[in-house]
Design a protein around this motif. Structure first.
Motif, short mmCIF file in Angstrom:
data_model
loop_
_atom_site.label_atom_id
_atom_site.label_comp_id
_atom_site.label_asym_id
_atom_site.label_seq_id
_atom_site.Cartn_x
_atom_site.Cartn_y
_atom_site.Cartn_z
N ASP A 1 0.69 -0.85 0.33
CA ASP A 1 -0.31 -0.09 0.10
C ASP A 1 0.73 1.04 0.01
O ASP A 1 1.88 1.35 0.38
CB ASP A 1 -1.01 0.04 0.39
CG ASP A 1 -2.21 1.21 1.41
OD1 ASP A 1 -1.93 1.44 0.08
OD2 ASP A 1 -2.85 1.03 1.69
N PHE A 2 0.51 2.46 -0.11
CA PHE A 2 1.10 3.05 -0.09
C PHE A 2 -0.32 4.77 -0.08
O PHE A 2 -1.07 4.89 -0.07
CB PHE A 2 2.05 4.38 -1.43
CG PHE A 2 1.81 4.32 -2.64
CD1 PHE A 2 0.89 5.27 -2.90
CD2 PHE A 2 1.23 3.14 -3.96
CE1 PHE A 2 0.31 5.99 -4.23
CE2 PHE A 2 -0.07 3.18 -4.53
CZ PHE A 2 0.10 4.27 -5.07
N GLU A 3 0.73 5.60 0.43
CA GLU A 3 -0.28 7.17 0.30
C GLU A 3 0.44 8.42 0.03
O GLU A 3 2.01 8.51 0.12
CB GLU A 3 -0.71 6.87 2.38
CG GLU A 3 -1.52 7.99 2.25
CD GLU A 3 -2.34 8.05 1.77
OE1 GLU A 3 -3.65 8.48 1.01
OE2 GLU A 3 -2.92 6.32 2.30
N LEU A 4 -0.13 9.40 -0.20
CA LEU A 4 0.58 10.73 -0.57
C LEU A 4 -0.49 11.80 0.28
O LEU A 4 -1.01 11.50 0.64
CB LEU A 4 0.25 10.71 -2.15
CG LEU A 4 0.68 9.99 -2.91
CD1 LEU A 4 -0.51 10.14 -4.37
CD2 LEU A 4 1.60 9.87 -3.34
N ASP A 5 1.41 12.36 -0.08
CA ASP A 5 0.32 14.07 0.95
C ASP A 5 1.33 14.49 0.17
O ASP A 5 3.01 14.84 -0.26
CB ASP A 5 1.23 14.01 2.56
CG ASP A 5 0.95 15.35 3.26
OD1 ASP A 5 0.67 16.65 2.03
OD2 ASP A 5 0.99 15.47 4.09
N THR A 6 0.88 15.73 -0.75
CA THR A 6 1.92 16.20 -1.60
C THR A 6 2.17 17.89 -1.17
O THR A 6 2.74 18.19 -1.47
CB THR A 6 0.44 16.84 -2.77
OG1 THR A 6 -0.67 17.63 -2.29
CG2 THR A 6 0.52 14.96 -4.08
N LEU A 7 1.18 18.01 0.16
CA LEU A 7 2.12 19.07 0.82
C LEU A 7 2.32 19.56 1.03
O LEU A 7 3.82 20.10 1.31
CB LEU A 7 0.58 19.63 1.92
CG LEU A 7 -1.09 20.41 1.12
CD1 LEU A 7 -1.84 20.49 2.84
CD2 LEU A 7 -0.63 21.18 0.49
N GLN A 8 3.36 18.47 1.91
CA GLN A 8 4.72 18.03 2.31
C GLN A 8 5.57 17.38 1.21
O GLN A 8 6.53 16.61 1.57
CB GLN A 8 4.38 16.90 3.27
CG GLN A 8 3.83 17.03 4.41
CD GLN A 8 3.53 16.37 5.42
OE1 GLN A 8 4.73 16.69 6.09
NE2 GLN A 8 2.71 16.17 6.00
N ASN A 9 5.24 17.04 -0.24
CA ASN A 9 5.88 16.32 -1.15
C ASN A 9 6.54 14.41 -0.29
O ASN A 9 7.71 14.81 -0.42
CB ASN A 9 7.16 17.28 -1.71
CG ASN A 9 7.55 17.02 -2.86
OD1 ASN A 9 7.18 15.82 -3.81
ND2 ASN A 9 8.84 17.10 -3.14
N LEU A 10 6.17 14.04 -0.24
CA LEU A 10 6.03 12.94 0.59
C LEU A 10 5.03 12.03 0.00
O LEU A 10 4.60 11.26 -0.45
CB LEU A 10 5.59 13.36 2.19
CG LEU A 10 5.44 11.84 3.02
CD1 LEU A 10 7.32 11.77 3.39
CD2 LEU A 10 4.80 12.14 4.83
N LEU A 11 6.02 10.62 -0.50
CA LEU A 11 5.09 9.25 -0.27
C LEU A 11 5.26 8.55 0.52
O LEU A 11 6.69 8.07 0.95
CB LEU A 11 5.75 9.43 -1.49
CG LEU A 11 5.42 7.48 -1.88
CD1 LEU A 11 4.12 6.95 -2.51
CD2 LEU A 11 6.02 7.17 -3.49
#
Length: 156
Positions: free
Chosen positions: A123-133
């Motif tokens: 599985d994976f998750e994104l957080d574009t505000l933190q530029n995080l994968l």
């Protein structure tokens, strides 16, 4: 806030309803949206695009359509305007990303991939505000007669 102040007196109502800046502020407030300072359009153009956006949602008229070919155990995540995808059952460690286009917000479609060696994603998750994968892997560890499940998290 804008709607309430517009209803306070005729003068405020006149200010908000007779200038593109005032009308734009009212439309943003009505739609629970915020102004994007990164847009380089005039206020009148922003107002026109915002009204087109509202009309499109009201009538469910899409401006673009994208078809994705999915195979097997595909993991999809949408965060903001970024769609992330990984084919988990292929043993691939490649992540495909697409910036979802929007003609109203002047966002163009972009594609990119990211290969992460020695990772088998579950599985994976994104957080574009933190530029995080964040990538999660499943590892099974056998202890005597029982199987214990542990998870490895990779932050990119």
């Amino acid at each position: 806030m804008v709607i309430g102040s517009r209803q306070v007196c005729r003068r405020f109502h006149q200010i908000y309803c007779t200038s593109p800046t005032g009308e734009y502020a009212v439309e943003l407030d009505l739609n629970n949206l915020k102004n994007s300072p990164s847009m380089t359009f005039s206020t009148a153009e922003r107002l026109r695009r915002l009204r087109e956006y509202r009309r499109a949602w009201r009538n469910l008229q899409w401006t673009t359509e994208t078809t994705l070919q999915l195979t097997g155990d595909t993991i999809l995540r949408l965060h903001g305007s970024i769609l992330g995808r990984c084919e988990a059952d292929t043993g691939s460690n490649r992540f495909d990303f697409m910036q979802v286009p929007s003609q109203f917000r002047n966002i163009s479609r972009k594609h990119w991939t990211l290969d992460i060696p020695n990772v088998q994603p579950n599985d994976f998750e994104l957080d574009t505000l933190q530029n995080l994968l964040v990538v999660m892997e499943r590892m099974c560890v056998t202890l005597s007669a029982s199987v214990e499940l542990a998870m490895t998290i990779t932050i990119v």
